[in-house]
Design a protein around this motif. Structure first.
Motif, PDB file in Angstrom:
ATOM      1  N   LYS A  56      20.508  70.431  23.674  1.00 29.29           N
ATOM      2  CA  LYS A  56      19.539  69.601  22.951  1.00 29.29           C
ATOM      3  C   LYS A  56      20.243  68.490  22.180  1.00 29.29           C
ATOM      4  O   LYS A  56      19.755  67.351  22.121  1.00 29.29           O
ATOM      5  CB  LYS A  56      18.715  70.462  22.000  1.00 29.29           C
ATOM      6  CG  LYS A  56      17.587  69.696  21.315  1.00 29.29           C
ATOM      7  CD  LYS A  56      16.714  70.612  20.477  1.00 29.29           C
ATOM      8  CE  LYS A  56      15.552  69.853  19.845  1.00 29.29           C
ATOM      9  NZ  LYS A  56      14.684  70.749  19.037  1.00 29.29           N
TER      10      LYS A  56
ATOM     11  N   SER B 285      21.034  65.768  24.541  1.00 31.61           N
ATOM     12  CA  SER B 285      19.801  65.054  24.880  1.00 31.61           C
ATOM     13  C   SER B 285      19.378  64.106  23.765  1.00 31.61           C
ATOM     14  O   SER B 285      18.957  62.973  24.023  1.00 31.61           O
ATOM     15  CB  SER B 285      18.690  66.077  25.157  1.00 31.61           C
ATOM     16  OG  SER B 285      17.464  65.435  25.430  1.00 31.61           O
ATOM     17  N   GLU B 286      19.507  64.551  22.530  1.00 32.12           N
ATOM     18  CA  GLU B 286      19.115  63.699  21.403  1.00 32.12           C
ATOM     19  C   GLU B 286      20.084  62.542  21.197  1.00 32.12           C
ATOM     20  O   GLU B 286      19.682  61.460  20.749  1.00 32.12           O
ATOM     21  CB  GLU B 286      19.015  64.554  20.138  1.00 32.12           C
ATOM     22  CG  GLU B 286      17.833  65.525  20.173  1.00 32.12           C
ATOM     23  CD  GLU B 286      17.809  66.458  18.972  1.00 32.12           C
ATOM     24  OE1 GLU B 286      18.849  66.550  18.273  1.00 32.12           O
ATOM     25  OE2 GLU B 286      16.764  67.102  18.740  1.00 32.12           O
TER      26      GLU B 286
ATOM     27  N   PRO C 141      19.142  59.851  24.621  1.00 25.35           N
ATOM     28  CA  PRO C 141      17.750  60.086  25.016  1.00 25.35           C
ATOM     29  C   PRO C 141      17.317  59.356  26.276  1.00 25.35           C
ATOM     30  O   PRO C 141      16.330  59.758  26.905  1.00 25.35           O
ATOM     31  CB  PRO C 141      16.953  59.605  23.792  1.00 25.35           C
ATOM     32  CG  PRO C 141      17.853  58.619  23.118  1.00 25.35           C
ATOM     33  CD  PRO C 141      19.247  59.152  23.328  1.00 25.35           C
TER      34      PRO C 141
ATOM     35  N   GLU D 164      19.519  60.673  32.138  1.00 25.47           N
ATOM     36  CA  GLU D 164      19.102  61.856  32.894  1.00 25.47           C
ATOM     37  C   GLU D 164      20.161  62.930  32.665  1.00 25.47           C
ATOM     38  O   GLU D 164      21.362  62.644  32.660  1.00 25.47           O
ATOM     39  CB  GLU D 164      19.021  61.531  34.383  1.00 25.47           C
ATOM     40  CG  GLU D 164      18.039  60.430  34.729  1.00 25.47           C
ATOM     41  CD  GLU D 164      16.645  60.957  35.011  1.00 25.47           C
ATOM     42  OE1 GLU D 164      16.428  62.174  34.881  1.00 25.47           O
ATOM     43  OE2 GLU D 164      15.781  60.141  35.372  1.00 25.47           O
TER      44      GLU D 164
ATOM     45  N   LYS E 151      15.116  76.194  30.010  1.00 24.93           N
ATOM     46  CA  LYS E 151      13.924  75.425  30.377  1.00 24.93           C
ATOM     47  C   LYS E 151      12.845  75.564  29.313  1.00 24.93           C
ATOM     48  O   LYS E 151      12.191  74.583  28.926  1.00 24.93           O
ATOM     49  CB  LYS E 151      13.407  75.915  31.731  1.00 24.93           C
ATOM     50  CG  LYS E 151      12.276  75.092  32.325  1.00 24.93           C
ATOM     51  CD  LYS E 151      11.838  75.670  33.659  1.00 24.93           C
ATOM     52  CE  LYS E 151      12.966  75.691  34.659  1.00 24.93           C
ATOM     53  NZ  LYS E 151      12.532  76.203  35.993  1.00 24.93           N
TER      54      LYS E 151
ATOM     55  N   MET F  29      13.878  73.677  26.112  1.00 24.04           N
ATOM     56  CA  MET F  29      13.861  72.219  26.275  1.00 24.04           C
ATOM     57  C   MET F  29      12.552  71.730  26.873  1.00 24.04           C
ATOM     58  O   MET F  29      12.481  70.619  27.392  1.00 24.04           O
ATOM     59  CB  MET F  29      15.027  71.796  27.169  1.00 24.04           C
ATOM     60  CG  MET F  29      16.398  72.034  26.571  1.00 24.04           C
ATOM     61  SD  MET F  29      16.783  70.940  25.179  1.00 24.04           S
ATOM     62  CE  MET F  29      16.893  69.362  26.048  1.00 24.04           C
ATOM     63  N   SER F  30      11.504  72.535  26.790  1.00 26.32           N
ATOM     64  CA  SER F  30      10.225  72.145  27.382  1.00 26.32           C
ATOM     65  C   SER F  30       9.764  70.822  26.790  1.00 26.32           C
ATOM     66  O   SER F  30       9.894  70.570  25.583  1.00 26.32           O
ATOM     67  CB  SER F  30       9.173  73.222  27.120  1.00 26.32           C
ATOM     68  OG  SER F  30       8.951  73.381  25.742  1.00 26.32           O
ATOM     69  N   GLY F  31       9.234  69.996  27.644  1.00 29.88           N
ATOM     70  CA  GLY F  31       8.812  68.682  27.185  1.00 29.88           C
ATOM     71  C   GLY F  31       9.874  67.618  27.367  1.00 29.88           C
ATOM     72  O   GLY F  31       9.650  66.456  27.042  1.00 29.88           O
ATOM     73  N   SER F  32      11.063  68.006  27.886  1.00 31.13           N
ATOM     74  CA  SER F  32      12.116  67.019  28.134  1.00 31.13           C
ATOM     75  C   SER F  32      12.067  66.592  29.598  1.00 31.13           C
ATOM     76  O   SER F  32      12.544  67.317  30.476  1.00 31.13           O
ATOM     77  CB  SER F  32      13.491  67.624  27.814  1.00 31.13           C
ATOM     78  OG  SER F  32      14.522  66.722  28.195  1.00 31.13           O
TER      79      SER F  32
ATOM     80  N   THR G  17      13.700  64.432  31.151  1.00 26.03           N
ATOM     81  CA  THR G  17      14.957  63.943  31.716  1.00 26.03           C
ATOM     82  C   THR G  17      15.949  65.068  32.003  1.00 26.03           C
ATOM     83  O   THR G  17      17.041  64.803  32.485  1.00 26.03           O
ATOM     84  CB  THR G  17      15.616  62.936  30.756  1.00 26.03           C
ATOM     85  OG1 THR G  17      15.864  63.581  29.491  1.00 26.03           O
ATOM     86  CG2 THR G  17      14.723  61.730  30.541  1.00 26.03           C
ATOM     87  N   LEU G  18      15.606  66.332  31.709  1.00 24.25           N
ATOM     88  CA  LEU G  18      16.518  67.439  31.960  1.00 24.25           C
ATOM     89  C   LEU G  18      16.208  68.096  33.294  1.00 24.25           C
ATOM     90  O   LEU G  18      15.064  68.477  33.567  1.00 24.25           O
ATOM     91  CB  LEU G  18      16.414  68.486  30.850  1.00 24.25           C
ATOM     92  CG  LEU G  18      17.273  69.747  31.059  1.00 24.25           C
ATOM     93  CD1 LEU G  18      18.751  69.409  31.025  1.00 24.25           C
ATOM     94  CD2 LEU G  18      16.946  70.812  30.015  1.00 24.25           C
TER      95      LEU G  18
END
Length: 249
Positions: A199, A202-203, A206, A209, A229, A232-235, A237-238
């Motif tokens: 996470k 990812s942050e 942003p 990919e 999964k 990180m739901s709602g991402s 790009t993952l």
């Protein structure tokens, strides 16, 4: 760019018109004992089958080895790969170790290399806490850049720490591969990325990919695909590929 997850951190990468094999770990399921002083001592490694022909694991113009732990360059890889394959290791010490296995075209990527217009840069990593690195040793990541391709950052076996954040800020890679799994021993904490580390990446990036690998193949990797999964739901790009799956960017 095509990234095929073979298993664990082993990738077949089609990039800039060339094919690369990253961190070949080709042992059949259960061929190795569990890592000592780790959880799940009832599980033998690798815990997942190899989804490709072990005698012909992947076409490759060159092989990159981020470090020499057996789940990144194992005895089966040494036996199967042609001794004339172009191999790249992270420093001269690792180059010498690979040469001792009989390979004749081994080079260091410590200062970066250029292969037919594809620039590969070594990036730093830390395989656990600073205290744990006395045991886990030196590791590296890889940055691929070429005209007509999106930049690709393979972070390697590392946790989230300041130099990963600096690498993301400096290079702004468009595609990022992280070794998740939260691998750990009984003491000392995680030595690969946890869900919180993923996470954080990812942050910090942003618009990139992301691809999460290094899960569900070793006895001491505790983070599963489903758990990551869910966390990180709602991402959008993952990507969390299954073994044998190919992603195209």
């Amino acid at each position: 760019m095509k990234i095929k997850l073979i298993r664990n951190a082993t990738l077949q990468l089609n990039y800039g018109g060339r094919t690369f094999l990253i961190d070949p770990f080709l042992a059949p399921q259960g061929a190795m004992p569990p890592f000592p002083n780790t959880p799940n001592q009832n599980l033998r490694n690798p815990t997942a089958p190899l989804p490709v022909d072990p005698e012909h694991p992947a076409e490759a113009d060159a092989v990159f080895i981020t470090h020499l732990h057996p789940d990144h360059f194992d005895e089966d890889a040494k036996a199967v790969l042609s001794k004339e394959t172009a191999l790249y290791a992270q420093n001269e010490e690792d180059v010498e170790a690979v040469q001792k296995a009989g390979f004749t075209h081994v080079h260091s990527f410590q200062n970066g290399v250029d292969i037919d217009g594809i620039r590969i840069t070594r990036t730093p990593g830390r395989h656990g806490s600073e205290e744990m690195t006395a045991m886990t040793g030196k590791v590296s990541g890889l940055l691929f850049e070429a005209e007509g391709e999106r930049s690709l950052y393979i972070a390697g076996d590392t946790v989230w720490y300041e130099e990963i954040e600096q690498t993301l800020a400096s290079f702004r890679p468009e595609v990022i591969v992280v070794n998740a799994g939260a691998a750990q021993f009984l003491e000392g904490g995680p030595i690969t990325m946890t869900k919180e580390d993923v996470k954080a990446v990812s942050e910090a990036a942003p618009e990139s990919e992301m691809v999460a690998v290094h899960m569900e193949s070793l006895n001491h990797c505790l983070l599963t695909r489903d758990e990551l999964k869910s966390y990180m739901s709602g991402s959008p790009t993952l990507h969390i590929p299954e073994d044998g799956e190919t992603l195209t960017f």
